[in-house]
Design a protein around this motif. Sequence first.
Motif, PDB file in Angstrom:
ATOM      1  N   HIS A  54      17.070 -44.773 -51.003  1.00  0.00           N
ATOM      2  CA  HIS A  54      17.835 -43.998 -50.024  1.00  0.00           C
ATOM      3  C   HIS A  54      19.064 -43.360 -50.673  1.00  0.00           C
ATOM      4  O   HIS A  54      19.364 -42.183 -50.432  1.00  0.00           O
ATOM      5  CB  HIS A  54      18.262 -44.900 -48.873  1.00  0.00           C
ATOM      6  N   ALA A  55      19.780 -44.116 -51.489  1.00  0.00           N
ATOM      7  CA  ALA A  55      20.967 -43.581 -52.165  1.00  0.00           C
ATOM      8  C   ALA A  55      20.593 -42.450 -53.113  1.00  0.00           C
ATOM      9  O   ALA A  55      21.296 -41.436 -53.205  1.00  0.00           O
ATOM     10  CB  ALA A  55      21.680 -44.703 -52.925  1.00  0.00           C
ATOM     11  N   LEU A  56      19.479 -42.613 -53.787  1.00  0.00           N
ATOM     12  CA  LEU A  56      19.032 -41.588 -54.729  1.00  0.00           C
ATOM     13  C   LEU A  56      18.689 -40.288 -54.002  1.00  0.00           C
ATOM     14  O   LEU A  56      19.088 -39.195 -54.420  1.00  0.00           O
ATOM     15  CB  LEU A  56      17.808 -42.106 -55.493  1.00  0.00           C
ATOM     16  N   VAL A  57      17.976 -40.417 -52.895  1.00  0.00           N
ATOM     17  CA  VAL A  57      17.589 -39.234 -52.127  1.00  0.00           C
ATOM     18  C   VAL A  57      18.826 -38.513 -51.603  1.00  0.00           C
ATOM     19  O   VAL A  57      18.929 -37.285 -51.665  1.00  0.00           O
ATOM     20  CB  VAL A  57      16.659 -39.633 -50.961  1.00  0.00           C
ATOM     21  N   GLU A  58      19.784 -39.272 -51.081  1.00  0.00           N
ATOM     22  CA  GLU A  58      20.992 -38.651 -50.523  1.00  0.00           C
ATOM     23  C   GLU A  58      21.780 -37.895 -51.580  1.00  0.00           C
ATOM     24  O   GLU A  58      22.385 -36.872 -51.299  1.00  0.00           O
ATOM     25  CB  GLU A  58      21.878 -39.718 -49.878  1.00  0.00           C
ATOM     26  N   LYS A  59      21.792 -38.402 -52.803  1.00  0.00           N
ATOM     27  CA  LYS A  59      22.571 -37.747 -53.849  1.00  0.00           C
ATOM     28  C   LYS A  59      21.885 -36.503 -54.394  1.00  0.00           C
ATOM     29  O   LYS A  59      22.538 -35.620 -54.942  1.00  0.00           O
ATOM     30  CB  LYS A  59      22.840 -38.743 -54.988  1.00  0.00           C
ATOM     31  N   VAL A  60      20.577 -36.425 -54.264  1.00  0.00           N
ATOM     32  CA  VAL A  60      19.837 -35.335 -54.895  1.00  0.00           C
ATOM     33  C   VAL A  60      19.475 -34.227 -53.912  1.00  0.00           C
ATOM     34  O   VAL A  60      19.574 -33.042 -54.229  1.00  0.00           O
ATOM     35  CB  VAL A  60      18.547 -35.883 -55.559  1.00  0.00           C
ATOM     36  N   GLU A  61      19.085 -34.605 -52.680  1.00  0.00           N
ATOM     37  CA  GLU A  61      18.373 -33.665 -51.824  1.00  0.00           C
ATOM     38  C   GLU A  61      19.193 -32.463 -51.380  1.00  0.00           C
ATOM     39  O   GLU A  61      18.678 -31.340 -51.312  1.00  0.00           O
ATOM     40  CB  GLU A  61      17.808 -34.382 -50.602  1.00  0.00           C
ATOM     41  N   ASP A  62      20.474 -32.655 -51.035  1.00  0.00           N
ATOM     42  CA  ASP A  62      21.231 -31.530 -50.493  1.00  0.00           C
ATOM     43  C   ASP A  62      21.415 -30.422 -51.521  1.00  0.00           C
ATOM     44  O   ASP A  62      21.252 -29.234 -51.211  1.00  0.00           O
ATOM     45  CB  ASP A  62      22.597 -32.008 -49.990  1.00  0.00           C
ATOM     46  N   LEU A  63      21.762 -30.796 -52.740  1.00  0.00           N
ATOM     47  CA  LEU A  63      21.953 -29.795 -53.782  1.00  0.00           C
ATOM     48  C   LEU A  63      20.635 -29.102 -54.122  1.00  0.00           C
ATOM     49  O   LEU A  63      20.589 -27.879 -54.266  1.00  0.00           O
ATOM     50  CB  LEU A  63      22.532 -30.452 -55.040  1.00  0.00           C
ATOM     51  N   VAL A  64      19.564 -29.889 -54.191  1.00  0.00           N
ATOM     52  CA  VAL A  64      18.268 -29.329 -54.567  1.00  0.00           C
ATOM     53  C   VAL A  64      17.698 -28.462 -53.444  1.00  0.00           C
ATOM     54  O   VAL A  64      17.369 -27.285 -53.629  1.00  0.00           O
ATOM     55  CB  VAL A  64      17.286 -30.463 -54.936  1.00  0.00           C
ATOM     56  N   SER A  65      17.590 -29.033 -52.236  1.00  0.00           N
ATOM     57  CA  SER A  65      16.959 -28.313 -51.128  1.00  0.00           C
ATOM     58  C   SER A  65      17.836 -27.180 -50.614  1.00  0.00           C
ATOM     59  O   SER A  65      17.329 -26.175 -50.137  1.00  0.00           O
ATOM     60  CB  SER A  65      16.651 -29.286 -49.980  1.00  0.00           C
ATOM     61  N   GLY A  66      19.152 -27.354 -50.701  1.00  0.00           N
ATOM     62  CA  GLY A  66      20.044 -26.354 -50.151  1.00  0.00           C
ATOM     63  C   GLY A  66      20.321 -25.185 -51.068  1.00  0.00           C
ATOM     64  O   GLY A  66      20.471 -24.055 -50.601  1.00  0.00           O
ATOM     65  N   LEU A  67      20.390 -25.411 -52.398  1.00  0.00           N
ATOM     66  CA  LEU A  67      20.790 -24.352 -53.315  1.00  0.00           C
ATOM     67  C   LEU A  67      19.694 -23.932 -54.280  1.00  0.00           C
ATOM     68  O   LEU A  67      19.360 -22.755 -54.384  1.00  0.00           O
ATOM     69  CB  LEU A  67      22.028 -24.800 -54.112  1.00  0.00           C
ATOM     70  N   PHE A  68      19.121 -24.905 -54.992  1.00  0.00           N
ATOM     71  CA  PHE A  68      18.204 -24.552 -56.073  1.00  0.00           C
ATOM     72  C   PHE A  68      16.807 -24.189 -55.590  1.00  0.00           C
ATOM     73  O   PHE A  68      16.200 -23.243 -56.090  1.00  0.00           O
ATOM     74  CB  PHE A  68      18.119 -25.693 -57.094  1.00  0.00           C
ATOM     75  N   LEU A  69      16.280 -24.940 -54.622  1.00  0.00           N
ATOM     76  CA  LEU A  69      14.900 -24.697 -54.202  1.00  0.00           C
ATOM     77  C   LEU A  69      14.697 -23.310 -53.589  1.00  0.00           C
ATOM     78  O   LEU A  69      13.672 -22.671 -53.863  1.00  0.00           O
ATOM     79  CB  LEU A  69      14.439 -25.782 -53.237  1.00  0.00           C
ATOM     80  N   PRO A  70      15.628 -22.808 -52.750  1.00  0.00           N
ATOM     81  CA  PRO A  70      15.427 -21.438 -52.237  1.00  0.00           C
ATOM     82  C   PRO A  70      15.281 -20.391 -53.332  1.00  0.00           C
ATOM     83  O   PRO A  70      14.653 -19.351 -53.109  1.00  0.00           O
ATOM     84  CB  PRO A  70      16.688 -21.196 -51.392  1.00  0.00           C
ATOM     85  N   LEU A  71      15.846 -20.664 -54.520  1.00  0.00           N
ATOM     86  CA  LEU A  71      15.677 -19.723 -55.629  1.00  0.00           C
ATOM     87  C   LEU A  71      14.211 -19.604 -56.035  1.00  0.00           C
ATOM     88  O   LEU A  71      13.789 -18.560 -56.539  1.00  0.00           O
ATOM     89  CB  LEU A  71      16.510 -20.167 -56.828  1.00  0.00           C
ATOM     90  N   TYR A  72      13.444 -20.671 -55.815  1.00  0.00           N
ATOM     91  CA  TYR A  72      12.024 -20.617 -56.165  1.00  0.00           C
ATOM     92  C   TYR A  72      11.287 -19.618 -55.276  1.00  0.00           C
ATOM     93  O   TYR A  72      10.359 -18.937 -55.717  1.00  0.00           O
ATOM     94  CB  TYR A  72      11.399 -22.005 -56.041  1.00  0.00           C
ATOM     95  N   PHE A  73      11.709 -19.539 -54.010  1.00  0.00           N
ATOM     96  CA  PHE A  73      11.079 -18.578 -53.110  1.00  0.00           C
ATOM     97  C   PHE A  73      11.448 -17.150 -53.503  1.00  0.00           C
ATOM     98  O   PHE A  73      10.644 -16.230 -53.357  1.00  0.00           O
ATOM     99  CB  PHE A  73      11.504 -18.871 -51.674  1.00  0.00           C
ATOM    100  N   VAL A  74      12.685 -16.961 -53.961  1.00  0.00           N
ATOM    101  CA  VAL A  74      13.082 -15.638 -54.434  1.00  0.00           C
ATOM    102  C   VAL A  74      12.310 -15.283 -55.695  1.00  0.00           C
ATOM    103  O   VAL A  74      11.847 -14.146 -55.867  1.00  0.00           O
ATOM    104  CB  VAL A  74      14.598 -15.598 -54.693  1.00  0.00           C
ATOM    105  N   SER A  75      12.156 -16.265 -56.589  1.00  0.00           N
ATOM    106  CA  SER A  75      11.383 -16.035 -57.795  1.00  0.00           C
ATOM    107  C   SER A  75       9.951 -15.618 -57.438  1.00  0.00           C
ATOM    108  O   SER A  75       9.376 -14.722 -58.052  1.00  0.00           O
ATOM    109  CB  SER A  75      11.372 -17.297 -58.659  1.00  0.00           C
ATOM    110  N   SER A  76       9.382 -16.262 -56.402  1.00  0.00           N
ATOM    111  CA  SER A  76       8.045 -15.871 -55.935  1.00  0.00           C
ATOM    112  C   SER A  76       8.080 -14.494 -55.304  1.00  0.00           C
ATOM    113  O   SER A  76       7.171 -13.677 -55.502  1.00  0.00           O
ATOM    114  CB  SER A  76       7.513 -16.893 -54.925  1.00  0.00           C
ATOM    115  N   GLY A  77       9.150 -14.232 -54.501  1.00  0.00           N
ATOM    116  CA  GLY A  77       9.250 -12.946 -53.831  1.00  0.00           C
ATOM    117  C   GLY A  77       9.378 -11.785 -54.795  1.00  0.00           C
ATOM    118  O   GLY A  77       8.853 -10.693 -54.541  1.00  0.00           O
ATOM    119  N   LEU A  78      10.057 -12.017 -55.931  1.00  0.00           N
ATOM    120  CA  LEU A  78      10.204 -10.962 -56.925  1.00  0.00           C
ATOM    121  C   LEU A  78       8.872 -10.638 -57.606  1.00  0.00           C
ATOM    122  O   LEU A  78       8.717  -9.568 -58.207  1.00  0.00           O
ATOM    123  CB  LEU A  78      11.243 -11.371 -57.975  1.00  0.00           C
TER     124      LEU A  78
END
Length: 801
Positions: free
Chosen positions: A307-331
């Motif tokens: 639980h602690a690991l998920v809380e420390k990782v998920e917001d930064l990954v899901s909120g900032l970095f992962l949407p870039l993957y959709f843009v990379s696909s969109g491009l």
Amino acid sequence: MASNTSVGQKCPSPMKATSNGFFQGDNPLDYALPLAILQICLVVVLTRGLAVLLRPIRQPRVVAEIIGGILLGPSVLGRSKSYLEAIFPPKSLTVLDTLANLGLIFFLFLAGLEIDPKALRQTGKTALAIALAGIGLPFALGIGSSFLLRATISKGVNASAFLIFMGVALSITAFPVLARILAELKLLTTDVGRMAMSAAAVNDVAAWILLALAVALSGSNTSPVVSLWVFLSGCVFVICLALIVPPIFKWMARRCHEGEPVEEIYICATLAVVLAAGFVTDAIGIHAMFGAFVVGVLFPKEGPFAHALVEKVEDLVSGLFLPLYFVSSGLKTNIATIQGLQSWGLLALVIFTACFGKIIGTVVVSLCCKVPLRGALALGFLMNTKGLVELIVLNIGKDRKVLNDQTFAIMVLMALFTTFITTPVVMAVYKPARRKMDYKYRTIERKNSDAQLRILACFHSARNIPSMINLFEASRGVAKREGLSVYALHLMELSERSSAILMVHKARKNGLPFWSKGWRSDSDHVVVAFEAFQQLSQVTVRSMTSISSMADMHEDICSTAESKRAAIIILPFHKHQRVDGSFETTRTDFRWVNRRVLEHAPCSVGILVDRGLGGTTHVSASNVSYLITVLFFGGPDDCEALAYGARMAEHPGISLNIIRFVVEPESIGEISTINMQENAGIETKSSAEEFLSRFRNLQKDDSVRYEEKAVRNVTEIIAAICGADRSNLFLVGRMPEGELALALRRRSECPELGAVGSLLIAPDFSVTASVLVIQQYNGYTCPNLDPYMKEESPDKDSESS
């Protein structure tokens, strides 16, 4: 030809990381860091805005992110060359893709955490059959459609890799997206939801294995021996990881104790293992995300470490970095490449093939397993969910030159369409039957006063706990009774966070609200507080957690109250008291949850305005010394408040003061001018008199004091209430009846509290005691909030009283 195309071309110079600033003549968009910041901000704003727009039709956020990526790419905004050169120049794409894939690596680690290998081994025959049908038929149809695509728009690609990529693309089910859709639709704990989750988990693992095979076959070296070596090396890597990693993680998990922060060294070591596994799989020739996914699957799911690991990782990954993957696909997605009748016909064929294979295969097998038709249809559409996992497959195929631009665009639109239709179609075809429960005691007022009292107490945060526990203590009654049973329901909002989905996976089979006993989180101290109170007071307290969207939270509360046969639901007021005594809005959404519960509750409802009942700590039974005042005007709600007060008065440390307000016969003021025909509830006087008669006889008991206040106008009512300012708690009915109540109703500011409750919390009122506003269950929908609900909106809700 190759030499001619390279003549005169010059590779773009690498971008420097940071600029010297605008004032020194540097354009920030020519440097990697400021340009990456601008790209991230643009992506986050656009995707979150689209998610808000799509929320009313209950679409998962992944749909908004796919659409956002397409909008930012050459299909829409990218038609402007100046925009592409300024915001997404070719020289910046390496940095963008690196950040996107880094986010993807950690997201796949979180996705692996959502899959429990133990649950996979326990998958039933029905779920396994559905999973195999959901893979087999679409895979075969995908291979069949690949021959047509290769003959038309995908000529010259690697045949074997293209066949497998098409089969995987059509047969895959996006497990993380499916979990969120099921949780949003309240289907996660139904038979259909459980089968869909089990089948999707099996499907997910099988698809990753097939994708690993496709990646191995799609290398630049066409030798089958090389592909075989890549695949065998991947198998050896997984076996080694399964033998080495779990014991290490379990050792770390044992050293992380409940209620204590997880040491930073363990978090850093885990993240390093994830990256190292990604490096190894990339070195083998398989995408780096495979290693991260395998680590996530092997990671121990129980205990505070995960639980602690998920809380420390998920917001930064899901909120900032992962949407870039959709843009990379969109491009990479250019819808303009789909031109002509042939291309659009192929798009329709791919969509039909994808839907037909998944839905028909799943429905047929489900019906053979004796699943009802509506449930089988729902399973078919649920298993057809694509989302991010589909984009991962397509992007790997595009990077490996297996999919060209036109095929890639067709497949992206197919993934978007199949995911978009899932929620509305499932809502239309499948509505789980909710069995209406019939139980006897839906109110506190009852003929058998010795019957057990069941309370469902809801809370949002630890701030509500001390007063709730002190209210439970006051409600215990006497030993001769059957006792008090309390269900403490922690209300949490369902979000896109992985931790929320992990918690939902722990749901019990009897519905979304589940016992906290098997799940440890940051709310452990809340559970401990209730357990300590239970041991000290001998009151049965069961801690539960409900995770749902704000729009559906009232459904969880009402269904839980019915399943637990509660006599009253106690809700916290949507405002909390500041240090200076004024009220501050916690969240406007909670106000609307309270209103909906008042309308649809299967039992009585109380809203607690907490002003520190008993202070900030639990008061032991021997130290309880409360004065509780019931303000009685007339009507069922006031009778319910009085019945609750009578039960509290049995506690040896509680004194009950009953103030009944009556109109002076010779009154000529504000009250006498009211049109009595407007109040249909005045005929209840006789029942109120009968109910009050026994309390007059109790005045000889020192714990109960009854008095009647003859008043002429609202001013005298307020003066009488202010005279009871020594009270610790006021019990009032939400909708009192009679001419006095009609006079007060003109001052009501909070419809959910009623006229008297609104008066007691007014900022210019001298009373500072806690207030419990009670509405008695009457067997039909509460009609009193409708006009207020139409006139007001959440946006107009004031932030403070």
